[in-house]
Design an enzyme around this catalytic site. Structure first.
Site, mmCIF file in Angstrom:
data_model
loop_
_atom_site.group_PDB
_atom_site.id
_atom_site.type_symbol
_atom_site.label_atom_id
_atom_site.label_comp_id
_atom_site.label_asym_id
_atom_site.label_seq_id
_atom_site.Cartn_x
_atom_site.Cartn_y
_atom_site.Cartn_z
ATOM 1 N NE ARG A 23 -1.081 0.277 4.834
ATOM 2 C CZ ARG A 23 -0.207 0.996 5.530
ATOM 3 N NH1 ARG A 23 0.286 2.108 5.022
ATOM 4 N NH2 ARG A 23 0.174 0.606 6.726
ATOM 5 C CG HIS A 30 -4.085 1.514 8.134
ATOM 6 N ND1 HIS A 30 -4.301 0.216 7.723
ATOM 7 C CD2 HIS A 30 -5.131 1.843 8.930
ATOM 8 C CE1 HIS A 30 -5.432 -0.218 8.265
ATOM 9 N NE2 HIS A 30 -5.949 0.748 8.997
ATOM 10 C CE1 TYR A 80 3.441 1.870 8.658
ATOM 11 C CE2 TYR A 80 2.493 3.471 10.158
ATOM 12 C CZ TYR A 80 2.403 2.710 9.022
ATOM 13 O OH TYR A 80 1.293 2.810 8.237
HETATM 14 C C1 TPP Z 1 -11.114 -7.246 15.053
HETATM 15 C C2 TPP Z 1 -10.319 -5.996 14.826
HETATM 16 N N1 TPP Z 1 -9.172 -5.800 15.510
HETATM 17 C C3 TPP Z 1 -8.450 -4.669 15.308
HETATM 18 C C4 TPP Z 1 -8.886 -3.716 14.430
HETATM 19 C C5 TPP Z 1 -8.055 -2.456 14.206
HETATM 20 N N2 TPP Z 1 -7.461 -2.508 12.859
HETATM 21 C C6 TPP Z 1 -7.982 -1.828 11.830
HETATM 22 S S1 TPP Z 1 -7.140 -2.076 10.419
HETATM 23 C C7 TPP Z 1 -6.028 -3.085 11.173
HETATM 24 C C8 TPP Z 1 -4.877 -3.696 10.403
HETATM 25 C C9 TPP Z 1 -5.318 -4.682 9.383
HETATM 26 O O1 TPP Z 1 -4.231 -5.038 8.593
HETATM 27 P P1 TPP Z 1 -4.348 -6.029 7.365
HETATM 28 O O2 TPP Z 1 -5.270 -7.147 7.701
HETATM 29 O O3 TPP Z 1 -2.986 -6.386 6.942
HETATM 30 O O4 TPP Z 1 -5.086 -5.183 6.241
HETATM 31 P P2 TPP Z 1 -4.652 -3.832 5.522
HETATM 32 O O5 TPP Z 1 -5.213 -2.706 6.362
HETATM 33 O O6 TPP Z 1 -3.159 -3.790 5.435
HETATM 34 O O7 TPP Z 1 -5.314 -3.872 4.198
HETATM 35 C C10 TPP Z 1 -6.341 -3.227 12.515
HETATM 36 C C11 TPP Z 1 -5.558 -4.033 13.470
HETATM 37 C C12 TPP Z 1 -10.102 -3.958 13.755
HETATM 38 N N3 TPP Z 1 -10.583 -3.097 12.849
HETATM 39 N N4 TPP Z 1 -10.796 -5.104 13.957
#
Ligand code: TPP
Length: 382
Positions: A276, A280, A289
């Site tokens: 990406r 985020h 980071y």
């Molecule tokens: C169950 C849950 N835990 C924590 C979060 C907080 N959170 C939002 S996005 C994220 C990271 C997700 O990363 P990834 O699965 O790699 O997807 P990306 O955002 O990189 O597309 C987190 C931990 C959430 N939305 N839902």
């Protein structure tokens, strides 16, 4: 292996069509058809069946996705969206995989699949209402066969597995594709969804976009397995690694997985290696980071630029076509702006509804406080 165990294993394999172990070991080298300079190399395992129109459509969807992404970030900066999660850099993985689906196949996205939504032609205005903080999402999932954008990480995966199983019971030959990030692979629901789907050989493709980061947590902190694709071994499903910045490889690999699912061969786990390029979300500051050289490395792998080189060399990217797609993108963004800008917000007091049959006393007190503050801010109290 002793003999009775072998007999038992063969019987189980026959009964549930469990693939032989050797077939499950993923190749660590990702499938790549387009090199960064746009040169095409065919791979007989993943044949391309796309004509010139298809090849141009892939470009069109990638441009529409990128242009809408840019517009959405601007709308957030202008206070029109609460938050936005960019898909910049991931368009190759998203468009290629979604293009392998039929229109009646179901898609279960996370919050980042904006370029997937372009392929399915989901109304962008309705989708962006989700980011505006009004009703969860204003699009009708049944109309587009595109489920609500899942913000709770991994929840879409078990829902997708459930729908795929239901389709199997109904003898409906649709396939379900669910999208998620590398971080989601650490969630319990992901395990449950993959395990269930594989045990029942449900018609589903698990499409993981490994973009290196889960907000600020690097993928190295998500798993001790050699790759995400290797996790398929534990579920008895093939795992395939693909260059996610190669739209043609993403399509070809997905096509094989979709065909396999549709023909009763069960699920596949695809790990698309991508990045990406943006933060985020608009609430994140990635300079805290990630190092600058990382961004520079991936900028050189830009999926759209690579694909443009390929299309130009094929004579499929003349000025008229480029201008046509640019105009379509501009028209889409103009409509988004006119329909999103200053659209009414829901009543903030709705926050307190729909969870309890009656509003408990402590929430009633909070509601009264919020309403008082809103009235004061509007000047009603004077
Ligand atoms: C169950 C849950 N835990 C924590 C979060 C907080 N959170 C939002 S996005 C994220 C990271 C997700 O990363 P990834 O699965 O790699 O997807 P990306 O955002 O990189 O597309 C987190 C931990 C959430 N939305 N839902």
């Amino acid at each position: 292996m002793n003999q009775p165990l072998e007999v038992l294993e063969q019987a189980t394999r026959h009964r549930y069509h469990v693939p032989a172990r050797a077939d499950l070991l993923p190749d660590e080298e990702p499938v790549r058809l387009l090199s960064p300079d746009g040169t095409l190399t065919q791979d007989e395992r993943y044949p391309l069946d796309l004509d010139d129109h298809d090849l141009q459509q892939l470009y069109r969807y990638m441009v529409l996705g990128r242009r809408l992404d840019d517009e959405s970030i601007k709308l957030q900066r202008q206070g029109q969206l609460a938050v936005y999660t960019s898909c910049l850099g991931q368009e190759g993985a998203q468009v290629g995989s979604a293009y392998a689906l039929r229109r009646d196949d179901w898609i279960f996205p996370s919050y980042r699949e904006h370029a997937v939504a372009r392929v399915r032609d989901v109304d962008p205005v309705r989708l962006l209402h989700h980011s505006r903080g009004t009703w969860v999402s204003a699009h009708d999932p049944r109309e587009w066969r595109f489920a609500s954008q899942a913000v709770s990480i991994g929840t879409q995966i078990i829902q997708a597995a459930g729908l795929a199983t239901a389709a199997q019971f109904a003898e409906d030959d649709i396939v379900v594709m669910t999208y998620f990030g590398d971080g989601a692979t650490s969630e319990g629901v992901t395990h449950e969804g993959m395990n269930w789907a594989s045990v029942f050989q449900a018609p589903i493709v698990f499409f993981c976009q490994n973009n290196g980061w889960a907000i600020s947590v690097p993928v190295s902190r998500q798993l001790a397995a050699p790759t995400i694709a290797h996790r398929g071994i534990a579920y008895g499903m093939p795992g395939i690694r693909v260059d996610g910045n190669d739209v043609l490889a993403s399509y070809a690999v997905s096509r094989v997985a979709v065909d396999r699912a549709r023909s009763g061969g069960g699920p596949t786990l695809i790990e698309a290696l991508t990045y990406r390029m943006e933060a985020h979300s608009t609430a994140d500051d990635p300079t805290r980071y990630r190092g600058g050289d990382e961004l520079a490395f991936w900028s050189a792998q830009d999926p759209l630029e690579r694909y443009q080189l390929f299309l130009s060399a094929r004579g499929l990217l003349d000025d008229a076509f480029v201008a046509e797609v640019a105009q379509e993108s501009a028209d889409m963004c103009a409509r988004v702006r006119s329909e999103i800008y200053d659209a009414p917000h829901g009543d903030p007091a709705e926050l307190f509804e729909h969870v309890y049959e009656g509003v408990p006393a402590h929430l009633a007190a909070q509601r009264a406080q919020l309403q008082g503050e809103i009235a004061a801010a509007r000047g009603d109290a004077s």
